[in-house]
Design a protein around this motif. Structure first.
Motif, PDB file in Angstrom:
ATOM      1  N   GLY A  77       1.003  -1.082   0.190  1.00 35.38           N
ATOM      2  CA  GLY A  77       0.047   0.000   0.040  1.00 35.38           C
ATOM      3  C   GLY A  77       0.700   1.194  -0.034  1.00 35.38           C
ATOM      4  N   LEU A  78       2.112   1.278   0.905  1.00 33.69           N
ATOM      5  CA  LEU A  78       2.878   2.379   0.697  1.00 33.69           C
ATOM      6  C   LEU A  78       3.296   2.599  -0.676  1.00 33.69           C
ATOM      7  N   ALA A  79       3.866   1.685  -0.959  1.00 36.06           N
ATOM      8  CA  ALA A  79       4.311   1.760  -2.577  1.00 36.06           C
ATOM      9  C   ALA A  79       3.422   2.281  -3.701  1.00 36.06           C
ATOM     10  N   GLN A  80       2.212   1.738  -3.509  1.00 33.98           N
ATOM     11  CA  GLN A  80       1.038   2.074  -4.315  1.00 33.98           C
ATOM     12  C   GLN A  80       0.545   3.597  -3.960  1.00 33.98           C
ATOM     13  N   ALA A  81       0.461   3.950  -2.785  1.00 32.21           N
ATOM     14  CA  ALA A  81       0.311   5.529  -2.629  1.00 32.21           C
ATOM     15  C   ALA A  81       1.255   6.244  -3.349  1.00 32.21           C
ATOM     16  N   THR A 119       6.071  -5.121  -2.911  1.00 29.98           N
ATOM     17  CA  THR A 119       5.636  -3.886  -3.238  1.00 29.98           C
ATOM     18  C   THR A 119       4.809  -3.838  -4.314  1.00 29.98           C
ATOM     19  N   ARG A 120       4.669  -5.041  -4.826  1.00 24.72           N
ATOM     20  CA  ARG A 120       3.693  -4.889  -5.880  1.00 24.72           C
ATOM     21  C   ARG A 120       2.480  -6.232  -5.697  1.00 24.72           C
ATOM     22  N   LEU A 121       1.387  -6.074  -6.474  1.00 31.35           N
ATOM     23  CA  LEU A 121       0.180  -6.853  -6.303  1.00 31.35           C
ATOM     24  C   LEU A 121       0.567  -8.157  -6.826  1.00 31.35           C
ATOM     25  N   SER A 122       1.463  -8.339  -8.077  1.00 34.85           N
ATOM     26  CA  SER A 122       1.877  -9.638  -8.284  1.00 34.85           C
ATOM     27  C   SER A 122       2.636 -10.482  -7.381  1.00 34.85           C
ATOM     28  N   VAL A 151      -9.614  -5.728 -10.771  1.00 33.81           N
ATOM     29  CA  VAL A 151      -9.506  -4.419 -10.357  1.00 33.81           C
ATOM     30  C   VAL A 151     -10.936  -4.331  -9.570  1.00 33.81           C
ATOM     31  N   ASP A 152     -12.071  -4.572 -10.016  1.00 34.93           N
ATOM     32  CA  ASP A 152     -13.264  -4.544  -9.244  1.00 34.93           C
ATOM     33  C   ASP A 152     -13.224  -5.115  -7.931  1.00 34.93           C
ATOM     34  N   ASP A 153     -12.755  -6.150  -7.863  1.00 35.56           N
ATOM     35  CA  ASP A 153     -12.451  -6.710  -6.711  1.00 35.56           C
ATOM     36  C   ASP A 153     -11.775  -5.859  -5.293  1.00 35.56           C
ATOM     37  N   ILE A 154     -10.674  -5.305  -5.881  1.00 34.19           N
ATOM     38  CA  ILE A 154     -10.031  -4.401  -5.099  1.00 34.19           C
ATOM     39  C   ILE A 154     -10.806  -3.044  -4.928  1.00 34.19           C
ATOM     40  N   ASP A 159     -11.311  13.662  -2.314  1.00 35.34           N
ATOM     41  CA  ASP A 159     -12.265  13.770  -3.328  1.00 35.34           C
ATOM     42  C   ASP A 159     -11.429  13.023  -4.635  1.00 35.34           C
ATOM     43  N   VAL A 160     -10.718  11.972  -4.677  1.00 33.65           N
ATOM     44  CA  VAL A 160     -10.317  11.038  -5.809  1.00 33.65           C
ATOM     45  C   VAL A 160     -11.252  10.345  -6.436  1.00 33.65           C
ATOM     46  N   PRO A 161     -11.485  10.680  -7.709  1.00 30.98           N
ATOM     47  CA  PRO A 161     -12.469  10.061  -8.440  1.00 30.98           C
ATOM     48  C   PRO A 161     -12.070   8.696  -8.698  1.00 30.98           C
ATOM     49  N   VAL A 162     -13.331   7.611  -8.404  1.00 31.54           N
ATOM     50  CA  VAL A 162     -13.049   6.225  -8.939  1.00 31.54           C
ATOM     51  C   VAL A 162     -12.474   5.897  -9.948  1.00 31.54           C
ATOM     52  N   ASP A 163     -12.730   6.516 -10.830  1.00 32.67           N
ATOM     53  CA  ASP A 163     -12.273   6.452 -12.252  1.00 32.67           C
ATOM     54  C   ASP A 163     -10.622   6.311 -12.361  1.00 32.67           C
ATOM     55  N   ARG A 164     -10.264   7.339 -11.366  1.00 33.74           N
ATOM     56  CA  ARG A 164      -8.808   7.575 -11.549  1.00 33.74           C
ATOM     57  C   ARG A 164      -8.226   6.400 -10.733  1.00 33.74           C
ATOM     58  N   VAL A 165      -8.867   6.029  -9.691  1.00 37.48           N
ATOM     59  CA  VAL A 165      -8.262   4.714  -9.122  1.00 37.48           C
ATOM     60  C   VAL A 165      -8.077   3.477  -9.996  1.00 37.48           C
ATOM     61  N   ARG A 166      -9.363   3.380 -10.744  1.00 43.05           N
ATOM     62  CA  ARG A 166      -9.293   2.216 -11.505  1.00 43.05           C
ATOM     63  C   ARG A 166      -8.458   2.122 -12.598  1.00 43.05           C
ATOM     64  N   ALA A 167      -8.128   3.414 -13.180  1.00 45.52           N
ATOM     65  CA  ALA A 167      -7.013   3.570 -14.235  1.00 45.52           C
ATOM     66  C   ALA A 167      -5.565   3.048 -13.626  1.00 45.52           C
ATOM     67  N   PHE A 168      -5.522   3.582 -12.423  1.00 43.47           N
ATOM     68  CA  PHE A 168      -4.280   3.483 -11.858  1.00 43.47           C
ATOM     69  C   PHE A 168      -4.059   1.825 -11.609  1.00 43.47           C
ATOM     70  N   LEU A 169      -4.931   1.204 -10.897  1.00 44.61           N
ATOM     71  CA  LEU A 169      -5.131  -0.239 -10.785  1.00 44.61           C
ATOM     72  C   LEU A 169      -4.854  -1.019 -12.108  1.00 44.61           C
ATOM     73  N   GLN A 170      -5.678  -0.572 -13.073  1.00 46.38           N
ATOM     74  CA  GLN A 170      -5.439  -1.419 -14.293  1.00 46.38           C
ATOM     75  C   GLN A 170      -3.877  -1.576 -14.741  1.00 46.38           C
ATOM     76  N   ASP A 171      -3.334  -0.022 -14.477  1.00 48.05           N
ATOM     77  CA  ASP A 171      -2.024   0.058 -15.040  1.00 48.05           C
ATOM     78  C   ASP A 171      -1.107  -0.757 -13.799  1.00 48.05           C
ATOM     79  N   GLU A 172      -1.487  -0.870 -12.800  1.00 49.30           N
ATOM     80  CA  GLU A 172      -0.467  -1.779 -11.998  1.00 49.30           C
ATOM     81  C   GLU A 172      -0.485  -3.329 -12.122  1.00 49.30           C
ATOM     82  N   ILE A 173      -1.465  -3.749 -12.817  1.00 47.90           N
ATOM     83  CA  ILE A 173      -1.787  -5.109 -13.119  1.00 47.90           C
ATOM     84  C   ILE A 173      -1.423  -5.420 -14.605  1.00 47.90           C
TER      85      ILE A 173
END
Length: 382
Positions: free
Chosen positions: A284-288, A317-320, A329-332, A363-377
């Motif tokens: 989580g720290l690395a992801q933040a 430090t990674r989801l993998s 991503v939806d689960d997360i 005020d972090v939009p969910v779509d920004r979080v989704r895009a980041f997580l998609q990039d993470e995986i």
């Protein structure tokens, strides 16, 4: 232990005050403090103490603690519970409360939590509600609990709706962090606790993060660096707690890395064979930091530096790196929504503008979080 040895911890202990008015207390950090526990706890003026521990820690230290307390005039009773997160339950709370009452612990007496974060949270909550509140002492036996859960007065249990959702703010009367007890801690647990140490530097103390990069090996080896790391972590947390005891503002900064980390804990169903809390926090720290960099808030070099240090220590430090997978991503996102309520389509995160420059982003939009997580995986990422 002879008399000279018993006096050594007092001379070498580091004291961290937590100035909360009539709820003020001291945190003592150093080797050998368990041997000093009877004298230090007796100074609080109680006549009896109920020791709450678990079935792993109890056989190692409970008898010695009870003997030390009794030698200093306190009547004792010991309550041993199964180890593990499942113990933070309504059933265990009932068991502890009934045992404390059966031991005739009065409001002027003490509950002593001897163990890691699970024991501390549960025993502290029992102390908060038995007789509408009795005093309690924390003797944390893991690095994670010494630098985090034993300090600040958050107590509680888990509900089927989520982690730590039933509890109370109830400050301890004393914290004894015996760093010598960590010598027998498995390396994985030391690493997990260290994630919370590093967190304090990342929140608002870049000099401490620098120190961690240079001195982490000494922390693990048990040298004086360990005492200093625990003491500085406690100073940092105490300063936040004094400013915001009941988490109405700045105290939320202590959740840096936890929105991501708690989501992973939920996804892995709190299975410690797959992921323990500190490992989730490390990811989580690395992801933040990576998320903050993706949003243009901080330099990518800071994110790489944080990830490199956590990896050097041996933390994921990674989801993998989550054994058994992490879902979709939806689960997360669903797990995050359970931890931090969605309001107007936005999530609350602790983000950063750099190392030691964290802030609350509501005020972090969910779509920004989704895009980041998609990039993470994305498989092409290292």
């Amino acid at each position: 232990m002879n008399g000279a040895a018993a006096r050594m911890p007092e001379a070498s202990a580091i004291t961290v005050p937590v100035p909360l008015g009539d709820r003020a207390y001291d945190i003592h950090v150093g080797r050998g403090l368990l041997g000093e526990a009877g004298r230090r706890i007796a100074a609080l003026g109680a006549r009896a103490a109920a020791i709450v521990t678990d079935e792993n820690v109890g056989p190692l230290y409970a008898a010695a603690l009870a003997a030390s307390l009794e030698q200093n005039g306190l009547r004792t009773a010991t309550i041993a519970l199964p180890p593990g997160e499942a113990t933070k339950s309504y059933a265990s709370l009932e068991r502890v409360c009934d045992a404390v009452l059966a031991a005739k612990i009065e409001r002027g007496d003490l509950v002593v939590a001897l163990g890691g974060g699970v024991v501390g949270d549960l025993a502290g909550f029992a102390a908060a509600v038995v007789r509408r509140g009795v005093r309690f002492v924390q003797i944390p036996t893991t690095l994670l609990s010494q630098v985090d859960s034993s300090v600040g007065g958050k107590t509680g249990i888990n509900s089927r709706h989520g982690k730590n959702l039933v509890g109370a703010f109830h400050q301890p009367s004393l914290v004894l962090a015996d760093t010598g007890l960590l010598d027998s801690l498995p390396l994985r647990e030391m690493r997990a606790g260290y994630a919370e140490v590093v967190k304090y530097g990342l929140i608002d103390d870049p000099a401490f993060f620098d120190w961690c990069e240079k001195n982490w090996r000494g922390v693990f080896a048990g040298g004086p660096e360990r005492d200093e790391a625990v003491a500085q972590s406690c100073r940092s947390k105490a300063a936040v707690v004094v400013r915001d005891e009941r988490e109405d503002g700045d105290r939320a900064l202590l959740n840096l890395g936890h929105t991501f980390g708690h989501a992973l804990e939920r996804i892995t169903r709190y299975d410690s064979a797959r992921l323990v809390h500190g490992e989730g926090v490390a990811i989580g720290l690395a992801q933040a930091f990576r998320f903050s960099a993706a949003l243009g808030l901080c330099d990518e070099a800071d994110a790489r530096r944080v990830e490199a240090h956590l990896a050097a220590v041996g933390l994921p430090t990674r989801l993998s790196q989550v054994p058994g997978g992490y879902g979709t991503v939806d689960d997360i996102l669903e797990a995050m929504a359970q931890d931090k309520k969605v309001k107007g389509g936005a999530l609350t995160f602790i983000l950063v503008r750099g190392i030691g420059q964290s802030f609350i982003a509501r005020d972090v939009p969910v779509d920004r979080v989704r895009a980041f997580l998609q990039d993470e995986i994305t498989p092409s990422r290292p």
